[in-house]
Design an enzyme around this catalytic site. Structure first.
Site, PDB file in Angstrom:
ATOM      1  N   ARG A 112     -15.629  25.309  60.849  1.00 45.65           N
ATOM      2  CA  ARG A 112     -16.952  24.847  60.462  1.00 45.65           C
ATOM      3  C   ARG A 112     -17.674  23.888  61.436  1.00 45.65           C
ATOM      4  NH1 ARG A 112     -16.954  29.522  57.920  1.00 45.65           N
ATOM      5  NH2 ARG A 112     -15.284  29.463  56.190  1.00 45.65           N
ATOM      6  N   GLU A 171      -6.818  27.355  48.476  1.00 44.77           N
ATOM      7  CA  GLU A 171      -7.193  28.347  49.465  1.00 44.77           C
ATOM      8  C   GLU A 171      -5.964  28.652  50.517  1.00 44.77           C
ATOM      9  OE1 GLU A 171     -10.496  27.024  51.574  1.00 44.77           O
ATOM     10  OE2 GLU A 171     -11.883  27.749  50.014  1.00 44.77           O
ATOM     11  N   LYS A 214     -15.142  17.078  46.011  1.00 48.08           N
ATOM     12  CA  LYS A 214     -16.646  17.461  46.667  1.00 48.08           C
ATOM     13  C   LYS A 214     -17.684  17.052  45.814  1.00 48.08           C
ATOM     14  CE  LYS A 214     -14.833  21.102  49.393  1.00 48.08           C
ATOM     15  NZ  LYS A 214     -14.989  22.450  50.089  1.00 48.08           N
ATOM     16  N   ASP A 245     -19.070  24.339  46.534  1.00 46.58           N
ATOM     17  CA  ASP A 245     -18.825  24.056  47.900  1.00 46.58           C
ATOM     18  C   ASP A 245     -19.802  23.741  48.627  1.00 46.58           C
ATOM     19  OD1 ASP A 245     -17.030  23.951  49.881  1.00 46.58           O
ATOM     20  OD2 ASP A 245     -16.913  26.270  50.132  1.00 46.58           O
ATOM     21  N   GLU A 269     -22.230  23.563  57.406  1.00 47.45           N
ATOM     22  CA  GLU A 269     -21.835  24.781  57.022  1.00 47.45           C
ATOM     23  C   GLU A 269     -22.742  25.699  56.294  1.00 47.45           C
ATOM     24  OE1 GLU A 269     -18.060  24.900  54.954  1.00 47.45           O
ATOM     25  OE2 GLU A 269     -17.968  26.966  54.855  1.00 47.45           O
TER      26      GLU A 269
HETATM   27  C1  GCU Z   1     -14.995  25.489  52.496  1.00 40.80           C
HETATM   28  C2  GCU Z   1     -14.982  25.962  53.968  1.00 40.80           C
HETATM   29  C3  GCU Z   1     -13.518  25.952  54.590  1.00 40.80           C
HETATM   30  C4  GCU Z   1     -12.846  24.679  54.130  1.00 40.80           C
HETATM   31  C5  GCU Z   1     -12.741  24.433  52.636  1.00 40.80           C
HETATM   32  C6  GCU Z   1     -12.139  22.909  52.388  1.00 40.80           C
HETATM   33  O1  GCU Z   1     -14.485  26.564  51.599  1.00 40.80           O
HETATM   34  O2  GCU Z   1     -15.592  27.263  54.310  1.00 40.80           O
HETATM   35  O3  GCU Z   1     -13.723  26.347  55.752  1.00 40.80           O
HETATM   36  O4  GCU Z   1     -11.440  24.839  54.494  1.00 40.80           O
HETATM   37  O5  GCU Z   1     -14.142  24.392  52.204  1.00 40.80           O
HETATM   38  O6  GCU Z   1     -13.144  22.137  52.101  1.00 40.80           O
HETATM   39  O7  GCU Z   1     -10.860  23.065  52.205  1.00 40.80           O
END
Ligand code: GCU
Length: 656
Positions: free
Chosen positions: A148, A273, A347, A352, A380
């Site tokens: 990003r 993720e 966050k 997001d 982003e």
């Molecule tokens: C967003 C982003 C990712 C990043 C993630 C995070 O989803 O698109 O690239 O890794 O945030 O904050 O971990």
């Protein structure tokens, strides 16, 4: 106007001219140590350029910069500023405070030496003001050198190794210190194989970076993988209660501190993720974080544990799972269980980094946990540094927001304020020269969360363009001041979010994520649009807030317009507080957004005679792209909703 400095990069908000007032004076510096040497070097440089000088004790200075134990109540980073009898004094109990005091004098310019000024105490609201670099050591096949990142490669790494460009890192540290940032994490939260090794056999490369950052009072942090004991240590498990695992981390941390005595700590993205985490062992996130906290505690280090935990393999058919709920559902029950040197990094919104989200309810739900706020300076979802989008007002709104009556977010985030960095190896640092304003504003807001962002913007303009004629200052203010609101107008409406092209997230694709596993849906059909997150009929997310917000967000009648589609699914004919229907609001804002971009471009073109040609051209070129992209957003969003709803624009403008 400003030329590249010694490191071959733009001087940004520290052009030599910004030091004129200081450099004309006689300055006495009292104190010793490496940071005092940094201060002395800055003053000596300025004097060399403008004709002032450093004087010894006994002389009569115009400016006295001193480290003195007697300064109570300023903390190690604060300072006292005063002016009386023709002398300006900055006194700090620690050299770090002196450094911030010096930059305060630079910001004031001539005003620092004018008239009298009573004692003012300045100190940061929070002890940790941090930038997280999502920089990879190896070039990642999909995400590239900087995940990003929109400003070229990494400042720290290139093609698998440290770049070793110490001068540039030092120039960077200097810019950061001048806006109050005191911590940097040098690698991506997604820790791949090469990056994992920074913790162990490659720590020497990190130590070299740390040395340069330290010269401006900045501590270095590392992102680590929770699976490090397996991938680096060859252990069969990374279970946080396993004795061998704990011993492995203790050893690793000991080695890190042997290399970097003032190491700040770890940043961890776990069970998020696809990253490894404590869930694999049936342990909680507090177990995971506390294990690392215990290893770091003897050395004064901190673990920043990210709260970005959600199901990224959700079934879009399933309307009961709500990604917005996830962080609260996972973490609120753990309040009080985290160690004192564990910080939960949250966050700003529940999804997001969208252009508009409600403030994350987690920030109000964990009074017994040290929380840090995480925002994205890297754009982003806000135009990827091709669009002008100054985020000061958004961050300020978050920081001033009162989730509970007693305190606003800026006061509750005791663990710090963090931004994902927008910087790379681009000569302008941030790709878009005007995106420098985001970095500067972030640092200043982290220092003083209740500051007026528009005043910070003017401060940035005055420093970056010293002696700018009023026309330039006013033009820049006009171009940047409302740019976040403009961006919001031409992109996803009323807080619904996303509608971006999948993967890279640039440009419109209204249904791009509608049938994906990522949990980011808008549910538009022929009758209406939005996500029902009420407690009565929806996912129940609204009930994660304390009163009054849980009640305000619960019904469309009380929900603020800008968040309506985040919280509710409403018919296109629903009338907003503004008096417009949702569908007409969509049309109007999208036309307005494009007009505002065109106007900003026009203002920028009118400044051509006042801005250095390279900088002017770079911004002008990006404005053309912003205008093209904004039109694309407008036409795709408007056409999509015309086709879904069958309701035309009451002003009859072109919709396709
Ligand atoms: C967003 C982003 C990712 C990043 C993630 C995070 O989803 O698109 O690239 O890794 O945030 O904050 O971990």
């Amino acid at each position: 106007m400003s030329r590249p400095d010694a490191a071959g990069v733009d001087p940004a908000w520290l052009p030599p001219e910004a030091f004129r007032a200081l450099g004309l004076r006689r300055t006495l510096i009292r104190g010793a140590g490496p940071l005092v040497d940094t201060v002395r070097g800055e003053v000596a440089n300025a004097c060399g350029r403008f004709g002032g000088r450093l004087v010894e004790d006994g002389g009569s200075p115009d400016l006295l910069l001193e480290v003195a134990d007697s300064q109570r109540g300023t903390g190690s980073e604060g300072f006292v500023f005063a002016r009386d009898g023709g002398t300006t004094t900055v006194t700090a109990s620690d050299a770090r405070g002196l450094l911030y005091g010096l930059f305060h004098v630079v910001r004031l310019g001539e005003a620092a030496f004018d008239g009298e000024s009573p004692r003012e105490t300045h100190r940061p609201a929070t002890a940790l003001r941090m930038l997280d670099h999502w920089d990879n050591v190896d070039v990642h096949p999909v995400m590239g050198q900087v995940e990003r990142g929109y400003a070229g490669g990494s400042l720290f790494w290139r093609d698998g190794r440290a770049r070793g460009e110490r001068e540039r890192i030092r120039a960077y540290a200097r810019l950061l210190a001048a806006c109050g940032i005191n911590a940097v994490c040098v690698n991506n939260v997604n820790v791949h194989d090469a990056e994992a090794r920074l913790l162990t056999d490659r720590i020497g490369e990190v130590a070299e970076i740390a040395e340069e950052l330290r010269s401006y009072g900045i501590r270095t942090h590392l992102s680590v993988t929770f699976a490090a004991p397996i991938v680096l240590g060859g252990l069969p498990t990374a279970d946080p209660v396993d004795a061998a695992v704990r011993a492995w981390w203790e050893r690793a941390v000991r080695e890190v501190y042997a290399a970097i005595g003032d190491f700040g700590g770890f940043v961890v993205k776990a069970d998020s993720e696809g990253r490894p985490g404590p869930f694999a062992y049936g342990r909680s996130h507090a177990d995971g974080a506390n294990m690392l906290a215990a290893a770091l505690a003897p050395y004064g280090g901190t673990v920043h544990w990210r709260a970005f935990v959600y199901d990224h393999r959700q079934d879009w058919r399933d309307r009961t799972t709500d990604r917005a709920r996830a962080a609260y559902d996972h973490f609120a029950p753990l309040d009080g269980e985290f160690a004192g040197n564990a910080v939960l990094q949250v966050k700003h919104g529940p999804m997001d980094f969208q252009v508009r989200e409600p403030v994350s309810p987690v920030l109000g739900a964990m009074p017994r946990t040290r929380l840090a706020l995480e925002v994205q300076a890297t754009q982003e979802y806000t135009g990827q540094q091709r669009h002008v989008c100054w985020l000061g007002p958004m961050w300020s709104e978050v920081l001033r927001f009162r989730l509970q009556e007693e305190a606003c977010v800026g006061e509750t985030v005791r663990g710090g304020i963090v931004a994902v960095s927008n910087v790379g190896d681009d000569p302008f640092w941030t790709g878009h020269p005007l995106a420098q304003a985001n970095l500067y504003t972030f640092g200043r807001l982290a220092w003083r969360p209740d500051a007026d962002p528009l005043r910070i913007l003017d401060e940035w303009i005055a420093l970056t363009f010293p002696a700018a004629p009023e026309r330039l200052a006013a033009g820049l203010h006009r171009v940047l001041g409302g740019s976040w609101a403009t961006y919001e107008k031409y992109t996803a409406p009323l807080g619904v979010g996303f509608m971006v092209q999948p993967g890279h997230h640039y440009g419109p694709s209204v249904d791009g994520y509608e049938y994906s596993p990522w949990g980011t849906y808008h549910f538009a059909d022929r009758d209406g649009v939005g996500v029902d997150r009420s407690a009565a009929t929806g996912t129940g997310f609204a009930a994660q807030y304390a009163k009054p917000w849980s009640e305000i967000y619960e019904t469309p009648g009380t929900c603020p317009d800008e968040l309506l589609l985040f919280f509710h699914h409403v018919p296109y004919g629903h009338v907003l507080h503004s008096g417009k229907t949702v569908i007409q609001h969509i049309y109007d804002t999208h036309f307005e957004g494009v007009e505002e971009v065109a106007e900003a471009l026009w203002v920028w073109e009118g400044l051509a005679d006042l801005v250095a040609p390279a900088r002017h051209a770079r911004v002008a070129e990006r404005f053309e792209e912003q205008l093209r992209c904004a039109r694309e957003w407008r036409d795709q969003v408007n056409s999509y909703f015309l086709r879904k709803s069958g309701i035309g624009d009451e002003r009859g403008r072109a919709v396709y």
